[in-house]
Motif scaffolding. Sequence first.
Motif, PDB file in Angstrom:
ATOM      1  N   UNK A 283       7.050   5.745  -9.834  1.00 40.22           N
ATOM      2  CA  UNK A 283       5.928   5.259  -9.024  1.00 40.22           C
ATOM      3  C   UNK A 283       6.355   4.293  -7.923  1.00 40.22           C
ATOM      4  N   UNK A 284       7.326   3.423  -8.217  1.00 37.37           N
ATOM      5  CA  UNK A 284       7.816   2.504  -7.188  1.00 37.37           C
ATOM      6  C   UNK A 284       8.401   3.280  -6.019  1.00 37.37           C
ATOM      7  N   UNK A 285       9.185   4.301  -6.323  1.00 37.89           N
ATOM      8  CA  UNK A 285       9.764   5.131  -5.264  1.00 37.89           C
ATOM      9  C   UNK A 285       8.683   5.876  -4.493  1.00 37.89           C
ATOM     10  N   UNK A 286       7.691   6.385  -5.195  1.00 31.96           N
ATOM     11  CA  UNK A 286       6.604   7.101  -4.518  1.00 31.96           C
ATOM     12  C   UNK A 286       5.842   6.185  -3.569  1.00 31.96           C
TER      13      UNK A 286
ATOM     14  N   UNK B 231      15.080   4.942  -2.378  1.00 32.60           N
ATOM     15  CA  UNK B 231      13.815   4.956  -1.651  1.00 32.60           C
ATOM     16  C   UNK B 231      13.461   3.569  -1.118  1.00 32.60           C
ATOM     17  N   UNK B 232      13.735   2.540  -1.892  1.00 29.39           N
ATOM     18  CA  UNK B 232      13.492   1.177  -1.420  1.00 29.39           C
ATOM     19  C   UNK B 232      14.364   0.840  -0.219  1.00 29.39           C
ATOM     20  N   UNK B 233      15.502   1.528  -0.102  1.00 23.74           N
ATOM     21  CA  UNK B 233      16.387   1.328   1.041  1.00 23.74           C
ATOM     22  C   UNK B 233      16.011   2.213   2.230  1.00 23.74           C
ATOM     23  N   UNK B 234      14.918   2.976   2.095  1.00 30.06           N
ATOM     24  CA  UNK B 234      14.461   3.813   3.196  1.00 30.06           C
ATOM     25  C   UNK B 234      15.140   5.157   3.290  1.00 30.06           C
TER      26      UNK B 234
ATOM     27  N   UNK C 293       8.890  14.303  -5.144  1.00 25.87           N
ATOM     28  CA  UNK C 293       9.125  14.580  -6.562  1.00 25.87           C
ATOM     29  C   UNK C 293       8.675  16.001  -6.884  1.00 25.87           C
ATOM     30  N   UNK C 294       9.566  16.762  -7.509  1.00 20.70           N
ATOM     31  CA  UNK C 294       9.271  18.153  -7.827  1.00 20.70           C
ATOM     32  C   UNK C 294       9.471  18.409  -9.321  1.00 20.70           C
ATOM     33  N   UNK C 295       8.405  18.271 -10.115  1.00 22.37           N
ATOM     34  CA  UNK C 295       8.500  18.593 -11.546  1.00 22.37           C
ATOM     35  C   UNK C 295       8.600  20.095 -11.763  1.00 22.37           C
ATOM     36  N   UNK C 296       8.977  20.472 -12.988  1.00 25.62           N
ATOM     37  CA  UNK C 296       9.088  21.877 -13.379  1.00 25.62           C
ATOM     38  C   UNK C 296      10.004  22.662 -12.444  1.00 25.62           C
ATOM     39  N   UNK C 297      11.057  21.991 -11.994  1.00 23.81           N
ATOM     40  CA  UNK C 297      12.033  22.618 -11.102  1.00 23.81           C
ATOM     41  C   UNK C 297      13.429  22.430 -11.697  1.00 23.81           C
ATOM     42  N   UNK C 298      13.983  23.491 -12.269  1.00 25.02           N
ATOM     43  CA  UNK C 298      15.275  23.392 -12.944  1.00 25.02           C
ATOM     44  C   UNK C 298      16.409  23.759 -12.010  1.00 25.02           C
ATOM     45  N   UNK C 299      17.351  22.825 -11.836  1.00 25.70           N
ATOM     46  CA  UNK C 299      18.537  23.081 -11.024  1.00 25.70           C
ATOM     47  C   UNK C 299      19.417  24.124 -11.699  1.00 25.70           C
TER      48      UNK C 299
ATOM     49  N   UNK D 297       0.841  -1.199   0.000  1.00 25.67           N
ATOM     50  CA  UNK D 297       0.000   0.000   0.000  1.00 25.67           C
ATOM     51  C   UNK D 297       0.874   1.246   0.000  1.00 25.67           C
ATOM     52  N   UNK D 298       0.574   2.178  -0.892  1.00 24.42           N
ATOM     53  CA  UNK D 298       1.387   3.381  -1.025  1.00 24.42           C
ATOM     54  C   UNK D 298       1.277   4.245   0.220  1.00 24.42           C
ATOM     55  N   UNK D 299       2.378   4.858   0.593  1.00 21.81           N
ATOM     56  CA  UNK D 299       2.406   5.762   1.724  1.00 21.81           C
ATOM     57  C   UNK D 299       2.139   7.187   1.271  1.00 21.81           C
ATOM     58  N   UNK D 300       1.876   8.065   2.229  1.00 15.92           N
ATOM     59  CA  UNK D 300       1.630   9.468   1.924  1.00 15.92           C
ATOM     60  C   UNK D 300       2.876  10.084   1.299  1.00 15.92           C
ATOM     61  N   UNK D 301       2.679  10.938   0.314  1.00 21.27           N
ATOM     62  CA  UNK D 301       3.802  11.563  -0.373  1.00 21.27           C
ATOM     63  C   UNK D 301       4.657  12.373   0.596  1.00 21.27           C
ATOM     64  N   UNK D 302       5.957  12.303   0.418  1.00 24.80           N
ATOM     65  CA  UNK D 302       6.913  13.008   1.259  1.00 24.80           C
ATOM     66  C   UNK D 302       6.974  14.478   0.873  1.00 24.80           C
ATOM     67  N   UNK D 303       7.066  15.350   1.872  1.00 23.60           N
ATOM     68  CA  UNK D 303       7.278  16.783   1.645  1.00 23.60           C
ATOM     69  C   UNK D 303       8.385  17.251   2.566  1.00 23.60           C
ATOM     70  N   UNK D 304       9.487  17.680   1.982  1.00 21.79           N
ATOM     71  CA  UNK D 304      10.655  18.073   2.759  1.00 21.79           C
ATOM     72  C   UNK D 304      10.790  19.590   2.745  1.00 21.79           C
ATOM     73  N   UNK D 305      10.929  20.226   3.909  1.00 15.44           N
ATOM     74  CA  UNK D 305      11.141  21.681   3.933  1.00 15.44           C
ATOM     75  C   UNK D 305      12.466  22.054   3.270  1.00 15.44           C
ATOM     76  N   UNK D 306      12.501  23.218   2.643  1.00  8.52           N
ATOM     77  CA  UNK D 306      13.703  23.653   1.943  1.00  8.52           C
ATOM     78  C   UNK D 306      14.906  23.774   2.868  1.00  8.52           C
ATOM     79  N   UNK D 307      14.679  24.220   4.096  1.00 11.46           N
ATOM     80  CA  UNK D 307      15.798  24.460   5.007  1.00 11.46           C
ATOM     81  C   UNK D 307      16.220  23.217   5.774  1.00 11.46           C
TER      82      UNK D 307
END
Length: 532
Positions: A215-218, A33-36, A225-231, A1-11
């Motif tokens: 999707x497996x990682x999610x 991600x599979x390794x935690x 995952x942050x689309x439309x974000x250019x390093x 069962x998929x877990x809630x999507x991760x959200x990491x603060x910028x700081x």
Amino acid sequence: MARTALKVPLDEAVEVVVIGTGAGGGNVIRELCLAGVRVVALEAGPRLDADNDFEEDEVGMYHKLSWLDPVGVSGPDISGSAAWICKTVGGSTTHWAGAALRWQPHEFKAKTTYGDVEGADLVDWPIDYDTLAPYYDKAEKLLGVAGAVTKLPKGNTNFLALKHGADALGIDANAGNIAITTEDYLGRGICTQRGYCFQGCRNQAKWSSLFEAIPTAEDTGWLDLRPNCQALSITTDDNGRASGVVYADPTGRIVEQKAQYVVVAGNSIQTPRLLLNSATPRFPDGLANGSGAVGRYYMRHLTASSFAKFQQPVHAYKGITMMGMVDAWHDNRPDERGFVGGFHLETIFLGPAFTAVFVAPGPLTSTSGSRALWGEQLADLMESYTHLAGLWIVGEDMPQADNRVTVDPNRKDQFGMPIPVVNYADHPNDTAMREFAWGRSREIYTAGGATKVWDTPPYPATHNMGTCRMGSDPSTSVVNEFGQAHEVPNLFIADGSVFPTSGSENPTLTISALAIRQAEYITSVMAEEMAG
């Protein structure tokens, strides 16, 4: 069962930031991600949906998938468009044809095998085939490679046109290993032979990190995952370690994500661009560039094509795009052929629009000085579209120091980042191999009944390699055998830019195997640092 999507603060310093989500980035992301391990993945392009966004329109999908920001070009063998790379979640694995070939053992030891080749900077890889073999095994299972873990599909008519001529000459033509499922495998979609492999696989039968790795990682709950974000640059701390990534978010705001480790997987053009744009007083020539090798030794494979016209219809546009191949010349026989290294002939076909542009391309689309078809010749080609067959020549090209990616400080993109500039010139070995390969292609098609054959010069590059070569000597290479930067121990590179030489096989399977091995190494390094 998929877990809630991760959200990491910028700081908050996430364990790993991965830049890019293609074959290299996607495989690293999944394995970490599979390794935690918590991962923030930055992707410069959007996340497309196979059902709603993919369409049977080669021009439309080209604009949806491609990196269309400016790329400067120079050199006699690059003109209007240097490369076709993708800017979307999944990277170029959304576009690739699926050819999943292992390197030959001798190709890891090009310097030892070929000796000194004037004008080329050949080296041996710091690993050999046996080192990578177990990771090839794992990659083939994850990618669902037909010919390795499932049965190969039957050939389409484009392949049969090639095989008919090859059989007449006593040359073996075979279905090449391909990451497309034509039978039940791990719940994947099954190929319906729609013929739009380059435009994104709508039913997800062709492997892409968009469909599998991400999707497996999610599902683990460890991926942000942050689309439309250019390093834009990688920051470093007082100890010279990577400390974060500055990027433009979807609104265009410039922000920084703090990180303990950074993995760059942007491809052989955008990765050196990012490192060169990350210069500091400590790293004045660019991050991890003490050797001066960042951006150098750019390779795109010796490529070209042959298209043939037959009296009877072929309908080559139907079915899997890269269905089969001839590998009779993929070994190394310089005394017989007049060049070192080898090449493959792989079936390929284009839609009507790209056929008109690329079969006999002009100076804005291929080698400088070429002249496009026009008038009656173009009309004849297009009226013969259903009677055409096509193949792609994929061969080992020589690494040259002056074939390189630099940045243009006077031309910048929408975020103020200097654009990359790609310089490329054929080595004489490349030219000799291409002429030889065109000759063999003409012989095969003529033996199969072709009435006309076109020698087509290279398209904009899709097999981009080199520019951050791996090696054991920090004075001549950028990263070690695990893709770890010699000068910045918590910075890794996971794309084709680490290739010291190019081999003659399509690079995606090798990129994937290296990425899986790298992720395993990163987790071990993290464990050691935590324990210490």
